[in-house]
Design a protein around this motif. Sequence first.
Motif, short mmCIF file in Angstrom:
data_model
loop_
_atom_site.label_atom_id
_atom_site.label_comp_id
_atom_site.label_asym_id
_atom_site.label_seq_id
_atom_site.Cartn_x
_atom_site.Cartn_y
_atom_site.Cartn_z
N MET A 1 0.77 -1.39 0.08
CA MET A 1 -0.02 -0.05 0.03
C MET A 1 0.94 1.18 0.12
SD MET A 1 -2.68 1.30 2.93
CE MET A 1 -3.92 -0.57 2.76
N LYS A 2 0.64 2.26 -0.91
CA LYS A 2 1.24 3.51 -0.83
C LYS A 2 1.04 4.27 0.19
CE LYS A 2 3.54 5.71 -4.42
NZ LYS A 2 4.89 6.08 -4.06
N LYS A 3 2.16 5.01 0.81
CA LYS A 3 1.75 5.77 2.03
C LYS A 3 2.35 7.24 1.87
CE LYS A 3 3.29 1.81 4.56
NZ LYS A 3 4.41 1.43 3.72
N PHE A 4 1.65 8.29 2.34
CA PHE A 4 2.01 9.49 2.10
C PHE A 4 1.86 10.22 3.29
CE2 PHE A 4 0.06 7.62 -1.53
CZ PHE A 4 0.70 8.24 -2.90
N LEU A 5 2.90 11.08 3.55
CA LEU A 5 2.75 12.07 4.83
C LEU A 5 2.59 13.43 4.38
CD1 LEU A 5 3.52 12.78 7.56
CD2 LEU A 5 5.78 12.72 6.91
N PHE A 6 1.32 14.05 4.73
CA PHE A 6 1.07 15.29 4.32
C PHE A 6 1.55 16.17 5.67
CE2 PHE A 6 -2.46 13.18 2.36
CZ PHE A 6 -2.38 13.78 1.00
N GLN A 203 -6.21 13.58 -1.46
CA GLN A 203 -6.34 12.14 -1.10
C GLN A 203 -7.15 11.29 -2.41
OE1 GLN A 203 -7.82 11.89 2.83
NE2 GLN A 203 -5.83 11.65 3.61
N LYS A 204 -8.09 12.10 -2.65
CA LYS A 204 -9.12 11.21 -3.85
C LYS A 204 -8.28 11.05 -5.04
CE LYS A 204 -13.79 12.67 -1.82
NZ LYS A 204 -13.95 13.72 -1.61
N ARG A 205 -7.62 12.04 -5.48
CA ARG A 205 -6.56 11.90 -6.57
C ARG A 205 -5.81 10.57 -6.43
NH1 ARG A 205 -3.93 16.68 -10.15
NH2 ARG A 205 -3.06 14.85 -11.28
N LEU A 206 -5.22 10.81 -5.32
CA LEU A 206 -4.05 9.60 -5.00
C LEU A 206 -4.79 8.39 -5.09
CD1 LEU A 206 -1.93 11.54 -2.23
CD2 LEU A 206 -1.22 11.28 -4.82
N GLU A 209 -5.19 7.20 -8.51
CA GLU A 209 -3.90 6.92 -9.02
C GLU A 209 -3.28 5.64 -8.62
OE1 GLU A 209 0.23 9.41 -9.71
OE2 GLU A 209 -1.52 10.64 -9.03
N PHE A 210 -3.33 5.60 -7.40
CA PHE A 210 -2.54 4.38 -6.54
C PHE A 210 -3.56 3.38 -5.86
CE2 PHE A 210 0.09 8.00 -6.44
CZ PHE A 210 1.31 7.70 -7.12
N GLY A 211 -4.94 3.57 -6.02
CA GLY A 211 -5.81 2.51 -5.30
C GLY A 211 -5.69 3.00 -3.74
N ASP A 212 -5.94 1.68 -2.99
CA ASP A 212 -5.76 2.05 -1.59
C ASP A 212 -4.49 2.79 -1.05
OD1 ASP A 212 -8.14 0.87 -0.97
OD2 ASP A 212 -7.34 -1.00 -0.56
N ILE A 213 -4.72 3.73 -0.19
CA ILE A 213 -3.34 4.40 0.32
C ILE A 213 -3.55 4.50 1.88
CG2 ILE A 213 -3.08 5.73 -1.79
CD1 ILE A 213 -4.25 8.17 -0.47
N MET A 214 -2.53 4.80 2.48
CA MET A 214 -2.42 5.10 3.96
C MET A 214 -1.72 6.32 3.95
SD MET A 214 -0.11 3.43 6.99
CE MET A 214 -1.03 1.66 6.66
#
Length: 250
Positions: A1-6, A203-206, A209-214
Amino acid sequence: MKKFLFIDLDDTLFQTMGKCLSNEDLQPAAYLKDGSACSFMTKQQRSFFELMDGEMTLIPTTARNRDALSRVNLPFKSYAIINYGGVILEPNGVVDNIWLEIMREDMNRAQYGLIGLIKLIDEYSELRGFKGRARLIEDFSISFYIVVKDPNKVCENLEQLERDIVQPWILTDGKEYFIHRNGNNLAVLPKTLNKARAVTYLQKRLECEFGDIMTFGMGDSKSDARFMAECDYAIIPKGTQLLSHIVTTV
Ligand SMILES: [Mg+2]
């Protein structure tokens, strides 16, 4: 799962020299227009950045405009949320135009109120001999919000201005606006301008692009709490306005 830090930048990832607890092993992280270093990272902050950067994609989520972001010397490689959420930059630096047009419409609607408040603040400052003036912050030909700083960095002056002028205005003509004050920085923003809204949109865009994200959110100010709450997890640095607010209210 792709992870993102805002991640908020100022006072979260780096700070001015005066706010660093010790002068040891600081490295410049952001620069003024004249090229002089204005903000610094501690060893711990650099180590934190490396840790996060190795595990996930970092997305600056900041009040800085594009020019001020370009003066941050950190290797961000993805999207960026700037101007308090008013503008989203894509990984190649191009502006997300769909978001920009949504914001342009909302900010046009909010501009009249901000101009009225600037007049009130300037009249009050003139009368009181207060040297700070309200500035309308613009980028991409859009007026986003007002900021007032005290040139002498006396926080009580801003407190008084907030109490005497801004708060009464918020309760009457300014119901569609909110105050952000942290240290020598008093900002008044339209409610439609907020980092949380931009984070939700991105987040919706991501997800597309990537499916499930954390997602993780990280910031130092009370006003960051809402965007952090849009993420799966929240991270708060020690010694910050947001953390002391939580500690005193629990
Ligand atoms: Mg901050």
